[in-house]
Design a protein around this motif. Structure first.
Motif, short mmCIF file in Angstrom:
data_model
loop_
_atom_site.label_atom_id
_atom_site.label_comp_id
_atom_site.label_asym_id
_atom_site.label_seq_id
_atom_site.Cartn_x
_atom_site.Cartn_y
_atom_site.Cartn_z
N MET A 1 1.03 13.41 -8.22
CA MET A 1 0.95 12.18 -7.44
C MET A 1 -0.18 11.32 -8.02
SD MET A 1 0.52 11.62 -3.35
CE MET A 1 -1.07 12.36 -3.23
N ARG A 2 0.06 10.03 -8.06
CA ARG A 2 -0.91 9.11 -8.62
C ARG A 2 -1.86 8.60 -7.53
NH1 ARG A 2 2.51 4.94 -12.05
NH2 ARG A 2 1.29 5.40 -13.88
N LYS A 3 -3.04 8.20 -7.97
CA LYS A 3 -4.03 7.66 -7.05
C LYS A 3 -3.56 6.34 -6.43
CE LYS A 3 -8.93 6.62 -6.72
NZ LYS A 3 -9.25 7.46 -5.60
N SER A 4 -2.75 5.58 -7.16
CA SER A 4 -2.28 4.30 -6.65
C SER A 4 -1.42 4.47 -5.39
CB SER A 4 -1.49 3.55 -7.73
OG SER A 4 -0.34 4.28 -8.09
N VAL A 5 -0.71 5.58 -5.27
CA VAL A 5 0.10 5.84 -4.08
C VAL A 5 -0.80 5.96 -2.86
CG1 VAL A 5 1.70 7.47 -3.00
CG2 VAL A 5 1.91 6.95 -5.43
#
Length: 112
Positions: A1-5
């Motif tokens: 999972m990306r930090k932007s999510v």
């Protein structure tokens, strides 16, 4: 999972929470104190909160599915935008739980 999510969920949680608190205060002024000037404020903030809550639901569901949250926790995150101030507390708890997982995933090498 990306930090932007997580970041976009956090932004929408704060926006939704602030609008809901403002809407609550406007309703108290309109109905509790019979302030005529509050009617337009309640209408404008109510419409803004309604539309932005839909965006919040999309981002929260995206976060929950990527973080593989259990259904009960995801439901609580989704409903947090309807209870005044709940979005702030739920956002903080979710962020504390997911930030170490995101940092750990960022340190792993990328699979080709």
């Amino acid at each position: 999972m990306r930090k932007s999510v997580l970041t976009r969920y956090r932004v929408m949680a704060y926006v939704t929470g602030v609008l809901l608190v403002l809407l609550t205060l406007g309703c108290i002024a309109k109905y509790g104190f019979q302030m005529d000037g509050a009617a337009g404020f309640v209408t404008a903030v109510g419409i803004a909160h309604g539309w932005l809550y839909v965006v919040y639901l999309i981002f929260a569901f995206d976060l929950g599915s990527k973080a593989r949250m259990p259904f009960g926790r995801l439901l609580w995150v989704l409903l947090a935008g309807t209870i005044p101030t709940a979005a702030f507390f739920v956002e903080r708890r979710v962020s504390r739980e997911l930030e170490p997982k995101i940092a750990e995933a960022a340190q792993q090498p990328v699979k080709a």
